[in-house]
Scaffold this active site. Structure first.
Site, PDB file in Angstrom:
ATOM      1  N   ARG A   1     -18.148  24.189 -15.887  1.00  0.00           N
ATOM      2  CA  ARG A   1     -17.130  24.379 -16.886  1.00  0.00           C
ATOM      3  C   ARG A   1     -16.216  25.516 -16.748  1.00  0.00           C
ATOM      4  NH1 ARG A   1     -20.090  23.375 -22.490  1.00  0.00           N
ATOM      5  NH2 ARG A   1     -17.964  23.341 -23.110  1.00  0.00           N
TER       6      ARG A   1
ATOM      7  N   ASP B   1      -9.499   1.706  -0.765  1.00  0.00           N
ATOM      8  CA  ASP B   1     -10.640   1.070  -0.348  1.00  0.00           C
ATOM      9  C   ASP B   1     -11.274   1.654   0.980  1.00  0.00           C
ATOM     10  OD1 ASP B   1     -12.647  -0.587  -1.026  1.00  0.00           O
ATOM     11  OD2 ASP B   1     -12.037  -1.989   0.678  1.00  0.00           O
TER      12      ASP B   1
ATOM     13  N   HIS C   1     -15.130   4.975   2.406  1.00  0.00           N
ATOM     14  CA  HIS C   1     -15.057   4.356   1.165  1.00  0.00           C
ATOM     15  C   HIS C   1     -14.287   5.249   0.207  1.00  0.00           C
ATOM     16  CE1 HIS C   1     -14.964   1.303  -1.865  1.00  0.00           C
ATOM     17  NE2 HIS C   1     -15.727   1.965  -2.638  1.00  0.00           N
TER      18      HIS C   1
ATOM     19  N   LYS D   1     -11.623   4.300  -8.953  1.00  0.00           N
ATOM     20  CA  LYS D   1     -10.876   4.979  -7.998  1.00  0.00           C
ATOM     21  C   LYS D   1      -9.485   4.191  -7.871  1.00  0.00           C
ATOM     22  CE  LYS D   1     -14.127   4.246  -4.697  1.00  0.00           C
ATOM     23  NZ  LYS D   1     -14.901   3.602  -5.667  1.00  0.00           N
TER      24      LYS D   1
END
Length: 312
Positions: free
Chosen positions: A244, A178, A139, A160
């Protein structure tokens, strides 16, 4: 899940000439390995890879021409088993009539190509490896960004498809939405593609299904792409630590391969398409030998060391 391949598929893909046994073209091919039956012509059948395509080149044909016709027919009959898919002759060599007779009796196709043996072997192997490669479905959304296959994953509704649409508008190409079919062509290569029924389609909540090729043109889509990096989208968790600096490289396993992974937290105001676009460019830059995070760390350590020496 693996895809099946028949001798007919191989014949049509490589434009091979059919010599005999057309009814045997539906025989299945179960392995990409080929066999050059030189030892078998001498009578050695202790190990005979009968489930492989049997490839005859100049060496095998020349050797068989020196045999007595009765012995030659006997050897060819021994090669014709229920599991033997086909015999393929290279270089447009003349096919021994004994091979044709034995193959007809066993209903095994005999095919011929004008290509040299080595090149023909490479073409057959590459085609069969591609078709017989193991396949899984994941997926997600697969997009070609600056030549890199970026697989975007995440829970349903995280954004997405909307991100993929924005990437297409920015000039990148959609591969699958998908449901991404992934096949492992070799130990280092994962190829992603879309199921035929949803190829070129994007599902956008509130908008419905759109055809990317119709809206944006043929340059906005492609049928398959090697997967280089995975970008995982997840809803922002204030209690979770996110990288980060960029020194840590996550990995995710697909089949038995470790694929680089970047986790991108999602919250209002973040332009995900730009972030993913830059992530792809930065990954490409790392592969070229420049790592901004490592360079920053090195410069920072040098500065700290310089200041410490000044204070001493």
């Amino acid at each position: 899940m693996t895809k099946s391949v028949t001798v007919k598929d191989l014949k049509e893909r490589l434009n091979l000439e059919l010599i005999c046994s057309e009814t045997g073209l539906e025989r299945p091919i179960s392995t990409s390995d080929l066999s050059r039956p030189g030892l078998e012509l001498t009578g050695f059948f202790s190990y005979y890879p009968e489930d492989r395509v049997q490839l005859f080149g100049m060496t095998e044909i020349s050797f068989s021409e020196g045999m007595e016709p009765e012995e030659r027919l006997k050897r060819y009959k021994q090669m014709c088993t229920k599991r033997t898919p086909a015999f393929v002759i290279s270089r447009n060599l003349e096919v021994p009539k004994e091979l044709v007779a034995a193959a007809k009796e066993a209903d095994i196709p005999v095919l011929r190509s004008r290509l040299k043996t080595t090149r023909l072997s490479v073409y057959i192997t590459n085609y069969l490896e591609s078709r017989l490669a193991p396949v899984i479905s994941m997926h997600g959304v697969l997009v070609d960004i600056y030549g890199l296959g970026v697989l975007i994953t995440g829970s349903s509704g995280v954004g997405k498809s909307e991100t993929a649409l924005e990437l297409v508008k920015r000039g990148h190409r959609l591969v699958a939405d998908d449901n991404v079919e992934i096949r492992q062509e070799d130990e280092m290569t994962l190829i992603g593609s879309s199921p035929a029924i949803i190829e070129h389609l994007l599902e956008i909540r509130g908008l419905g299904i759109i055809n990317v090729m119709t809206l944006f043109g043929a340059g906005a889509v492609r049928s398959s792409k090697k997967i280089t990096i995975v970008v995982h989208l997840e809803n922002w968790d204030p209690d979770k630590h996110y990288d980060r600096v960029g020194l840590d490289q996550e990995k995710t396993k697909i089949f038995d391969m470790d694929i680089p992974k970047i986790t991108v937290p999602v919250r209002p105001g973040r332009n995900l398409s730009v972030i993913i676009e830059v992530a792809a460019m930065n990954f490409r830059l790392k592969n070229m030998g420049y790592n901004a995070a490592e360079q920053f760390t090195q410069d920072l350590n040098n500065l700290i060391g310089h200041n410490s020496s000044m204070n001493d």
